[in-house]
Design a protein around this motif. Structure first.
Motif: not given
Length: 560
Positions: A40, A42, A46, A81, A85, A174
């Protein structure tokens, strides 16, 4: 009294610390990923993409409903996920939707999803021997302003179990969402030129590739016919593009045309070559004899590739790991009967490379492909795809016949093979093929050595070719209508384009490895009763024992 003051002091200190921590939380943001594979966390790429999202970005996830545990796992991983974000950018708003919640409009809804390219899956639910069929939509749609794009949540993997597909899909979640966010939020910048004028594939046969590339890049055609009239202007015009795609040329290139392409490369232009060095088409076998002659194709590119460090041999690769073809074998009533046979001139190729272009990629279908020989020079060469160890080269000219499907292969012919490269990535400072040579046309800006650049050479033009349906409309790239198999040709081609044009490193997210534990269904069924006792009975027993002991101690203490 003193004890009360001490307790009050601790309480006030705790409250003060909580207030300070909450206040500091408004200025400092940090999340902790305690998973061993940092699932998890990122990537910086991203984070850079979602940082540019200044308005609400909506994500509709259709992975909702009654489905097997593997899809529940995919649903959970997708939700976690997206929460990650959203934690970094509150403009990302997502929801999980069951598109078939309203059973009255089921057929109309399913048809609308088909029309949008959101193909559903039929899955089987099993519960103690009872089986039921359910429809699952493993898709998400990302919308930002007036732009939207679909995000596939489940990777296609031929022959893999649902659990294996889920593990592979989670590894690419991702990348899938980051690429979707990038598509809708970032303005197009790079330009792709599809080279024409040398007998390349017809537009309708690369329509799905062009349509997919257009989502992220500008794409247009560049015809080499103009080189004969004004090569200098042609070079100047081609240099406005960032990538040139040469899709299965069938006519020889002139020296002037080669200089234009050569200087485009030297000036930093990326190239994606899809070249057949042998003249042979599957359609040419569908005649009365069911055979045709395969012979070398002279494209006048050998010296150009030699300078860059590769040679495409005029041989055909025959591979036991091959895709099937369907041949008519008789009739039952008024219906023609078709039988599938392995076709050894259509290698099915898997990659074990960790390069992000092909990492965790499913099978690809090639057709009449040629081996690529790597030559020694200063260019870095990465073999992306190779035929299997059960393959061999067949020299040309040679007769190719459909009757060979009935031949039993001699395994001794394939012994000692390590496979043959069919797709190679070249990176480095390319030297012009006209270095220290007389130029076909004078060009004041001619450079003998270029800056750092990269190109991909694939020894099969059909890998970019989509089939047509009965109405002569393009099907999705990679789908074989004769066998209903879906190959990863489209994903591979788009990965090639993204790698060559990717300045922000988005494609590198594909290399992320995730260790996702999946329950062994057979073991669960075998030990169903025991599992129930451990997961349900033992906790209740522990609580019961604890209650009895606690009651006994309490009675003993207060009975005195």
């Amino acid at each position: 009294m003193e004890n009360k003051k001490s307790n009050l002091k601790v309480l006030l200190t705790t409250i003060a610390l909580l207030v300070v921590l909450n206040f500091a939380g408004n200025f400092f943001f940090k999340r902790f990923d305690l998973t061993s594979d940092q699932r998890y966390t990122l990537s910086q790429t991203s984070l850079n993409i979602i940082k540019e999202v200044k308005e609400p970005l909506y994500v509709d996830v259709f992975l909702e409903g009654n489905f097997p545990g593997e899809f529940k796992k995919l649903q959970t991983e997708t939700q976690q996920l997206l929460e990650e974000f959203k934690a970094y950018n509150s403009n990302i708003i997502f929801q999980f939707v069951n598109p078939l919640e309203d059973e009255t409009d089921r057929e109309a809804i399913m048809q609308s999803f088909y029309d949008r390219g959101l193909t559903p899956l039929n899955v089987t639910l099993e519960d103690k021997g009872k089986q039921t069929q359910e429809v699952v939509f493993p898709w998400a749609v990302v919308t930002y302003g007036d732009k939207s794009t679909k995000v596939p949540l489940l990777k296609n993997m031929m022959g893999a179990s649902t659990a294996e597909k889920v593990v592979s899909s989670v590894q690419h979640l991702e990348y899938a969402f980051a690429n979707g966010f990038n598509t809708v939020s970032k303005k197009k910048e790079k330009k792709v030129a599809v080279i024409k004028g040398k007998g390349e594939l017809h537009d309708i046969l690369i329509a799905d590739f062009v349509k997919s590339v257009r989502e992220n890049y500008y794409i247009g055609t560049f015809t080499l016919d103009s080189v004969a009239k004004n090569p200098n202007e042609s070079l100047k015009y081609l240099n406005k593009y960032d990538l040139a795609v040469i899709a299965k040329p069938s006519e020889a290139f002139t020296d002037e045309e080669k200089e234009v392409l050569d200087q485009f490369i030297i000036n930093g232009g990326k190239t994606l070559w899809l070249v057949d060095q042998v003249n042979m088409e599957m359609d040419s076998l569908y005649n009365q004899d069911g055979s045709n002659l395969a012979f070398p194709r002279d494209l006048n590119l050998s010296d150009m590739f030699f300078k860059y460090g590769v040679r495409i041999k005029p041989d055909l690769i025959k591979d036991l790991q091959a895709a099937p073809i369907s041949l008519a074998t008789g009739q039952q009533g008024s219906t023609t009967q078709y039988t599938q046979y392995p076709w050894m001139y259509s290698p099915v190729i898997y990659s074990d490379s960790k390069n992000p272009i092909v990492s965790n990629l499913d099978a690809l279908k090639f057709e009449f492909t040629n081996p690529i020989e790597l030559l020694k020079n200063d260019i870095k060469k990465t073999v992306l795809l190779s035929s299997s160890k059960y393959s061999k080269p067949v020299g040309t000219p040679v007769e190719v016949s459909l009757n060979m499907v009935a031949d039993k292969p001699d395994m001794n012919e394939f012994k000692g093979s390590l496979g043959f490269p069919v797709a190679v990535l070249l990176e480095g400072k390319f030297h012009s093929m006209y270095e220290n040579r007389v130029l076909p046309f004078k060009e004041s800006s001619f450079k003998p050595i270029g800056k750092d650049n990269k190109m991909i050479i694939i020894s099969d033009g059909d890998i970019i070719k989509n089939q047509l349906d009965k109405n002569y409309q393009p099907l999705e790239l990679g789908f074989d209508k004769w066998t209903n198999n879906m190959y990863a040709n489209k994903e591979f081609m788009l990965n090639c384009v993204n790698y060559l044009l990717d300045d922000n490193g988005l494609i590198n997210i594909r290399s992320k490895e995730v260790d996702l534990p999946i329950l062994d269904k057979e073991k669960v069924y075998e030990e169903y009763t025991f599992s129930q006792i451990i997961t349900v009975g033992v906790p209740i027993l522990i609580l019961l024992v604890f209650g009895l002991v606690f009651t006994f101690i309490r009675k003993r203490k207060y009975s005195k």
